[in-house]
Design a protein around this motif. Structure first.
Motif, PDB file in Angstrom:
ATOM      1  N   MET A 260       0.838  -1.201   0.000  1.00 42.87           N
ATOM      2  CA  MET A 260       0.000   0.000   0.000  1.00 42.87           C
ATOM      3  C   MET A 260       0.870   1.246   0.000  1.00 42.87           C
ATOM      4  SD  MET A 260      -3.013   1.002   2.680  1.00 42.87           S
ATOM      5  CE  MET A 260      -1.845   1.294   3.997  1.00 42.87           C
TER       6      MET A 260
ATOM      7  N   TRP B 139      -2.719   4.739  -2.733  1.00 42.11           N
ATOM      8  CA  TRP B 139      -4.135   4.395  -2.742  1.00 42.11           C
ATOM      9  C   TRP B 139      -4.741   4.536  -4.128  1.00 42.11           C
ATOM     10  CZ3 TRP B 139      -7.062   6.373   2.252  1.00 42.11           C
ATOM     11  CH2 TRP B 139      -6.432   5.821   3.380  1.00 42.11           C
TER      12      TRP B 139
ATOM     13  N   ILE C  10     -13.579   5.682   2.869  1.00 40.71           N
ATOM     14  CA  ILE C  10     -12.710   4.947   1.939  1.00 40.71           C
ATOM     15  C   ILE C  10     -13.531   4.062   1.012  1.00 40.71           C
ATOM     16  CG2 ILE C  10     -10.990   3.101   1.844  1.00 40.71           C
ATOM     17  CD1 ILE C  10      -9.707   4.348   4.340  1.00 40.71           C
TER      18      ILE C  10
ATOM     19  N   ASN D  87     -13.740   4.326  -2.945  1.00 41.70           N
ATOM     20  CA  ASN D  87     -13.472   3.122  -3.735  1.00 41.70           C
ATOM     21  C   ASN D  87     -14.529   2.955  -4.823  1.00 41.70           C
ATOM     22  OD1 ASN D  87     -11.241   1.497  -3.452  1.00 41.70           O
ATOM     23  ND2 ASN D  87     -12.046   0.349  -1.689  1.00 41.70           N
TER      24      ASN D  87
ATOM     25  N   ILE E 297     -10.099   5.795  -5.697  1.00 41.25           N
ATOM     26  CA  ILE E 297      -8.971   5.003  -5.207  1.00 41.25           C
ATOM     27  C   ILE E 297      -9.284   3.517  -5.430  1.00 41.25           C
ATOM     28  CG2 ILE E 297      -8.138   6.645  -3.495  1.00 41.25           C
ATOM     29  CD1 ILE E 297      -9.798   5.223  -1.403  1.00 41.25           C
TER      30      ILE E 297
ATOM     31  N   ILE F 134      -8.651   0.388  -3.071  1.00 39.10           N
ATOM     32  CA  ILE F 134      -8.164  -0.150  -1.798  1.00 39.10           C
ATOM     33  C   ILE F 134      -8.760  -1.537  -1.577  1.00 39.10           C
ATOM     34  CG2 ILE F 134      -8.294   0.120   0.704  1.00 39.10           C
ATOM     35  CD1 ILE F 134      -6.477   2.131  -0.367  1.00 39.10           C
TER      36      ILE F 134
ATOM     37  N   ALA G 125      -6.602   0.221   5.621  1.00 32.36           N
ATOM     38  CA  ALA G 125      -6.272   1.556   5.134  1.00 32.36           C
ATOM     39  C   ALA G 125      -6.736   2.627   6.116  1.00 32.36           C
ATOM     40  CB  ALA G 125      -6.910   1.774   3.761  1.00 32.36           C
TER      41      ALA G 125
END
Lengths: 197, 197
Positions: A189, A194, B137, B141, B146, B148, B154
């Motif tokens: 990571m 990201w 997050i 996503n 991003i 992840i 994360a």
DNA sequence: GTCTATATTTCGATAGAC
DNA sequence: GTCTATCGAAATATAGAC
């Protein structure tokens, strides 16, 4: 005499103290805890460490930082030229060691001991962590493996995350997860970021 | 009665206790330190907190975690749709709060209080940190901002690094550096990764 | 509500037997 | 070298005056 205290019992005391201080910090560890871990009465510790709790703490930290500096340097060197392998080696090194909480050390533990000692120890701590990792990052930078603007910040980031993985309570790890696998995830990571590539 | 303890002095006690416990941890804070910060004799604290040090610690943590959960959720929401702005908001939130050392909390502080309370509090702590950040997050996503694989990891990484920036001793910051700038550096490093793009 | 005074407990440290 | 016994300081907690 010096020759006398350089024996097995003294080493076991230091090892037990290291494990306890590293986990709970200075204030939350009693000399009786350390003595019990070694199988002694707490008064017997003074034979080996006349300076008492504070001297014991200082000696433990000095060894601790020296060991980290050498261990990190060695682990990185053994990992070869690839920065990813070197980062994994750093994570692995910290997994193999008693936990290290630099924030607790600075804000909770150090204020309770002699200020001059505290300053010296924090310098040792920061050097032990940052210098080996920083060197590796700068070398990888020059080799074109990575592009890091602030190697020191990057180094401390890696160290910080390594401690984080080390300190995940076992009860929060699922049966299949292991710290080594999480370490690899964290490293990738960090390397890839990201955002999509 | 409850109405009596819901007053200014009680709030000031909790605030002082929060600041001290957050920085130094449970064992290294004396009731006298808290009383002094509020301008009382330590015995007077028992009027507001009959359960003494442990009850005070528990009440402080409960409020602390509740505040973090709400504050993080709000900060993220106010930051708009962009994950980078949301990450900066998370960093900014922690900079605005007393420091939080989850590792010290779990390994040093919790073993000193009632085990049932400890387990409940750690659950609150983990939820307060992870749920708001994790949600952000996952949303980013799905929005394609991003990619992840492990949102929880994360999220805890970001939280961990935020604490790290918060806890850099002032003496290690150069005159020009400010924590907000370091926060932005960390966020961009996390987003873009160490490797060249 | 806040204080002073004191009890209780814990813990680091010392003394001295063995 | 390690123990038992104890001291003294510090910290939590309680009692009771004001």
């Amino acid at each position: 005499m010096m020759a006398q205290i350089d024996n097995k019992t003294y080493e076991r005391i230091l090892a037990a103290a290291d494990a306890l201080f590293s986990q709970r910090g200075y204030a939350a560890v009693r000399l009786r805890d350390i003595a019990e871990a070694v199988g002694l009465q707490h008064a017997s510790l003074y034979y080996y460490v006349p300076g008492g709790k504070e001297q014991l703490f200082v000696e433990v930290l000095e060894r601790n930082f020296q060991r980290h500096r050498e261990g990190l340097t060695q682990a990185i060197q053994n990992a070869g030229e690839d920065i990813r392998q070197q980062m994994l080696a750093v994570m692995g090194w910290f997994l193999s060691q008693p936990p290290m909480d630099l924030a607790r050390l600075y804000y909770a533990d150090m204020p309770q001991i002699d200020p001059a000692q505290a300053e010296r120890l924090m310098r040792l701590a920061l050097d032990a962590m940052s210098i080996p990792v920083c060197s590796a990052i700068e070398a990888a930078n020059e080799a074109g493996q990575i592009a890091i603007a602030n190697p020191f910040m990057a180094a401390m980031t890696l160290v910080n995350l390594a401690q984080g993985v080390k300190l995940i309570p076992a009860s929060y790890l699922s049966k299949v997860e292991r710290r080594a696998e999480i370490s690899a995830e964290v490293v990738d990571m960090l390397l890839n970021g990201w955002r999509k590539r």
